[in-house]
Design a protein around this motif. Structure first.
Motif, mmCIF file in Angstrom:
data_model
loop_
_atom_site.group_PDB
_atom_site.id
_atom_site.type_symbol
_atom_site.label_atom_id
_atom_site.label_comp_id
_atom_site.label_asym_id
_atom_site.label_seq_id
_atom_site.Cartn_x
_atom_site.Cartn_y
_atom_site.Cartn_z
ATOM 1 N N ILE A 39 0.832 -1.208 0.000
ATOM 2 C CA ILE A 39 0.000 0.000 0.000
ATOM 3 C C ILE A 39 0.865 1.257 0.000
ATOM 4 O O ILE A 39 0.645 2.185 -0.783
ATOM 5 C CB ILE A 39 -0.959 0.005 1.207
ATOM 6 N N LYS A 40 1.878 1.267 0.850
ATOM 7 C CA LYS A 40 2.760 2.434 0.920
ATOM 8 C C LYS A 40 3.675 2.504 -0.297
ATOM 9 O O LYS A 40 3.875 3.581 -0.880
ATOM 10 C CB LYS A 40 3.589 2.386 2.203
ATOM 11 N N LEU A 41 4.232 1.369 -0.698
ATOM 12 C CA LEU A 41 5.183 1.334 -1.813
ATOM 13 C C LEU A 41 4.535 1.744 -3.131
ATOM 14 O O LEU A 41 5.137 2.450 -3.945
ATOM 15 C CB LEU A 41 5.778 -0.074 -1.938
ATOM 16 N N LEU A 42 3.303 1.309 -3.335
ATOM 17 C CA LEU A 42 2.609 1.570 -4.596
ATOM 18 C C LEU A 42 1.711 2.805 -4.538
ATOM 19 O O LEU A 42 0.961 3.066 -5.466
ATOM 20 C CB LEU A 42 1.769 0.346 -4.988
ATOM 21 N N SER A 43 1.818 3.561 -3.455
ATOM 22 C CA SER A 43 1.006 4.767 -3.302
ATOM 23 C C SER A 43 1.159 5.749 -4.472
ATOM 24 O O SER A 43 0.159 6.319 -4.931
ATOM 25 C CB SER A 43 1.346 5.460 -1.986
ATOM 26 N N PRO A 44 2.379 5.977 -4.996
ATOM 27 C CA PRO A 44 2.503 6.893 -6.148
ATOM 28 C C PRO A 44 1.695 6.428 -7.363
ATOM 29 O O PRO A 44 1.092 7.251 -8.068
ATOM 30 C CB PRO A 44 4.011 6.881 -6.437
ATOM 31 N N LEU A 45 1.674 5.114 -7.610
ATOM 32 C CA LEU A 45 0.888 4.587 -8.728
ATOM 33 C C LEU A 45 -0.604 4.781 -8.472
ATOM 34 O O LEU A 45 -1.366 5.092 -9.397
ATOM 35 C CB LEU A 45 1.187 3.104 -8.935
ATOM 36 N N ALA A 46 -1.017 4.586 -7.225
ATOM 37 C CA ALA A 46 -2.426 4.763 -6.889
ATOM 38 C C ALA A 46 -2.850 6.215 -7.084
ATOM 39 O O ALA A 46 -3.950 6.489 -7.595
ATOM 40 C CB ALA A 46 -2.677 4.321 -5.447
ATOM 41 N N LYS A 47 -1.997 7.144 -6.693
ATOM 42 C CA LYS A 47 -2.324 8.563 -6.863
ATOM 43 C C LYS A 47 -2.402 8.909 -8.341
ATOM 44 O O LYS A 47 -3.265 9.691 -8.756
ATOM 45 C CB LYS A 47 -1.296 9.421 -6.132
ATOM 46 N N ARG B 135 -5.694 7.733 -9.597
ATOM 47 C CA ARG B 135 -6.812 8.601 -9.206
ATOM 48 C C ARG B 135 -6.980 9.771 -10.173
ATOM 49 O O ARG B 135 -8.047 10.362 -10.257
ATOM 50 C CB ARG B 135 -6.584 9.133 -7.786
ATOM 51 N N MET B 136 -5.907 10.084 -10.898
ATOM 52 C CA MET B 136 -5.943 11.190 -11.865
ATOM 53 C C MET B 136 -5.808 10.658 -13.291
ATOM 54 O O MET B 136 -5.243 11.330 -14.153
ATOM 55 C CB MET B 136 -4.796 12.166 -11.573
ATOM 56 N N SER B 137 -6.332 9.477 -13.551
ATOM 57 C CA SER B 137 -6.068 8.794 -14.818
ATOM 58 C C SER B 137 -6.510 9.592 -16.045
ATOM 59 O O SER B 137 -5.811 9.617 -17.065
ATOM 60 C CB SER B 137 -6.718 7.411 -14.824
ATOM 61 N N MET B 138 -7.654 10.252 -15.976
ATOM 62 C CA MET B 138 -8.126 11.028 -17.122
ATOM 63 C C MET B 138 -7.210 12.221 -17.391
ATOM 64 O O MET B 138 -6.799 12.467 -18.535
ATOM 65 C CB MET B 138 -9.554 11.522 -16.878
ATOM 66 N N THR B 139 -6.865 12.948 -16.330
ATOM 67 C CA THR B 139 -5.950 14.085 -16.476
ATOM 68 C C THR B 139 -4.617 13.638 -17.031
ATOM 69 O O THR B 139 -4.059 14.274 -17.945
ATOM 70 C CB THR B 139 -5.739 14.773 -15.114
ATOM 71 N N MET B 140 -4.080 12.542 -16.507
ATOM 72 C CA MET B 140 -2.763 12.077 -16.916
ATOM 73 C C MET B 140 -2.761 11.516 -18.333
ATOM 74 O O MET B 140 -1.782 11.663 -19.066
ATOM 75 C CB MET B 140 -2.250 11.022 -15.922
ATOM 76 N N ILE C 125 7.473 9.085 -15.028
ATOM 77 C CA ILE C 125 8.074 9.431 -13.733
ATOM 78 C C ILE C 125 7.701 10.856 -13.336
ATOM 79 O O ILE C 125 7.365 11.133 -12.173
ATOM 80 C CB ILE C 125 9.607 9.259 -13.783
ATOM 81 N N VAL C 126 7.750 11.771 -14.299
ATOM 82 C CA VAL C 126 7.345 13.152 -14.021
ATOM 83 C C VAL C 126 5.873 13.198 -13.599
ATOM 84 O O VAL C 126 5.498 13.939 -12.679
ATOM 85 C CB VAL C 126 7.580 14.047 -15.258
ATOM 86 N N GLN C 127 5.047 12.394 -14.246
ATOM 87 C CA GLN C 127 3.631 12.363 -13.884
ATOM 88 C C GLN C 127 3.425 11.830 -12.466
ATOM 89 O O GLN C 127 2.528 12.298 -11.752
ATOM 90 C CB GLN C 127 2.856 11.508 -14.888
ATOM 91 N N LEU C 128 4.232 10.858 -12.063
ATOM 92 C CA LEU C 128 4.148 10.351 -10.691
ATOM 93 C C LEU C 128 4.417 11.476 -9.690
ATOM 94 O O LEU C 128 3.721 11.600 -8.668
ATOM 95 C CB LEU C 128 5.148 9.218 -10.482
ATOM 96 N N ILE C 129 5.409 12.283 -10.004
ATOM 97 C CA ILE C 129 5.759 13.401 -9.122
ATOM 98 C C ILE C 129 4.645 14.444 -9.108
ATOM 99 O O ILE C 129 4.245 14.944 -8.051
ATOM 100 C CB ILE C 129 7.097 14.035 -9.566
ATOM 101 N N LEU C 130 4.133 14.778 -10.296
ATOM 102 C CA LEU C 130 3.074 15.778 -10.387
ATOM 103 C C LEU C 130 1.810 15.325 -9.656
ATOM 104 O O LEU C 130 1.132 16.126 -9.000
ATOM 105 C CB LEU C 130 2.746 16.064 -11.853
ATOM 106 N N ALA C 131 1.481 14.030 -9.776
ATOM 107 C CA ALA C 131 0.301 13.504 -9.086
ATOM 108 C C ALA C 131 0.474 13.616 -7.577
ATOM 109 O O ALA C 131 -0.467 13.984 -6.852
ATOM 110 C CB ALA C 131 0.061 12.049 -9.491
#
Length: 390
Positions: free
Chosen positions: A303-311, A314-319, A356-362
């Motif tokens: 849950i903690k490790l994959l939190s960036p992917l989950a976030k 949550r913004m899949s349409m925007t991304m 990777i940039v999108q992970l940071i932005l999310a």
């Protein structure tokens, strides 16, 4: 009583992780369409350098045709969750679902005509209108209809192959329209934004021709139906209880999927093996990937490790839209003008960099807001809710 969007405490972490992973797979596949005249070429015969061929074949086996089924399943799963929520609250689901699908359709059309010709949202919304017709059915019926629809397509295409006598023949290089290829290279590579717009419309005449709409009902829609059935069975929410089943799906799906998708490269590339690679191996591998991610999400640290992917999920349409905006700026002439100048390897590295940039932005965006900007706009239009800060 008002119909409410999914609240944070109601979200299923694993579904968001799956969406995040899907975004990477979709981007890796879409990169070809960003820097090559893809509607007019056969990727299997386009590359001449050995390194490009190896990278293309690797993507073909591990990524191509395996992420749109996964995203389609998730689309159906998410819509079914909204339906089941409406059943509990007593709200009329059919008052809001068509409105949401119409919004997705509109976003897709804007994306297709003004940003990038390879949009998939329009087809998803189109199939979604058929999906909500079946939403009331129980899971066994949904699975049955999905299998029948998909089987009808398989039977028809394989019958045509057999009738033409090409089923076991080696695939020949298709003839290409040199003029269209050159037009695309010129418009996207050196032309103005208006030149790109004109070319996009020409490419859309291929991407959205009438047979593509019909085919989507026998490919995309069945996977959505499977997603609805899975949601009604709560297969992801009950993952801990069903972990042995998911583990079996992961092992069999990945093993069998990779074998089928590798067959045209291990043996002769016949029309049959090529067809099985895309329409059988692709979906099987998609289920394998999905199951593997679900199993991984059961691990204590996941849950903690994959939190960036989950976030990101949550913004899949925007991304998804952002990927097109960034990639077209990088490759088209009104940006960095790298169209047609990329190797497959560099395309993969660039896709990973964008991701990777999108992970940071999310991470940054969701530290302040509860959802992405496009998701917030959709919420406002659908539920009359505005974007809220945390």
């Amino acid at each position: 009583m008002k119909f409410q969007p999914t609240l944070m405490q109601e979200r299923v972490h694993t579904i968001d992780v799956l969406r995040g992973v899907s975004l990477l797979g979709i981007l890796l596949v879409n990169m070809y369409g960003f820097y090559l005249p893809q509607p007019h070429i056969d990727l299997a015969y386009w590359f001449t350098e050995a390194k490009d061929i190896i990278w293309q074949q690797t993507l073909d086996i591990y990524v191509q045709s395996s992420f749109y089924p996964l995203f389609s399943i998730l689309f159906g799963y998410g819509l079914a969750m909204q339906y089941m929520k409406s059943q509990k609250t007593g709200i009329n689901f059919y008052k809001f679902a068509p409105k949401r699908l119409l919004i997705i359709l509109t976003i897709g059309l804007i994306h297709a005509f003004l940003i990038w010709w390879g949009d998939i949202l329009v087809m998803y919304a189109f199939c979604g209108f058929f999906l909500i017709v079946f939403m009331r059915l129980k899971s066994p019926w949904l699975i049955t209809i999905a299998l029948v629809l998909n089987a009808m397509m398989h039977a028809f295409i394989l019958f045509i192959y057999q009738l033409a006598g090409v089923l076991n023949m080696e695939v020949e290089q298709i003839s290409v329209n040199i003029v269209m290829i050159q037009n695309a290279i010129t418009a996207y590579g050196t032309g103005t934004w208006m030149d790109a717009l004109t070319q996009r419309i020409a490419d859309l005449s291929i991407q959205m021709r009438i047979d593509m709409w019909i085919i989507s009902l026998f490919t995309i829609l069945p996977y959505m139906l499977v997603g609805v059935a899975a949601a009604k069975w709560r297969l992801i929410e009950r993952a801990k209880e069903l972990k042995i089943v998911w583990l079996i799906f992961a092992v069999v799906g990945i093993g069998l999927g990779l074998f089928i998708k590798s067959a045209p490269y291990m043996y002769n590339r016949t029309y049959l093996l090529d067809y099985l690679k895309v329409f059988i191996g692709g979906p099987i591998l998609a289920v394998g990937y999905m199951a593997a991610i679900i199993v991984i999400c059961l691990l204590p640290f996941a849950i903690k490790l994959l939190s960036p992917l989950a976030k990101l999920g949550r913004m899949s349409m925007t991304m998804y839209i952002m990927q097109s905006v960034v990639a077209t700026f990088i490759f088209y002439s009104f940006g960095f003008g790298l169209y047609g100048k990329m190797t497959v390897q560099m395309g993969v590295y660039m896709a990973l960099g964008i991701f990777i940039v999108q992970l940071i932005l999310a991470e940054l965006w969701l530290s302040k807001f509860s959802q992405g900007p496009i998701e917030a706009a959709m919420k406002k239009l659908t539920y009359n809710k505005k974007l809220s800060e945390k």
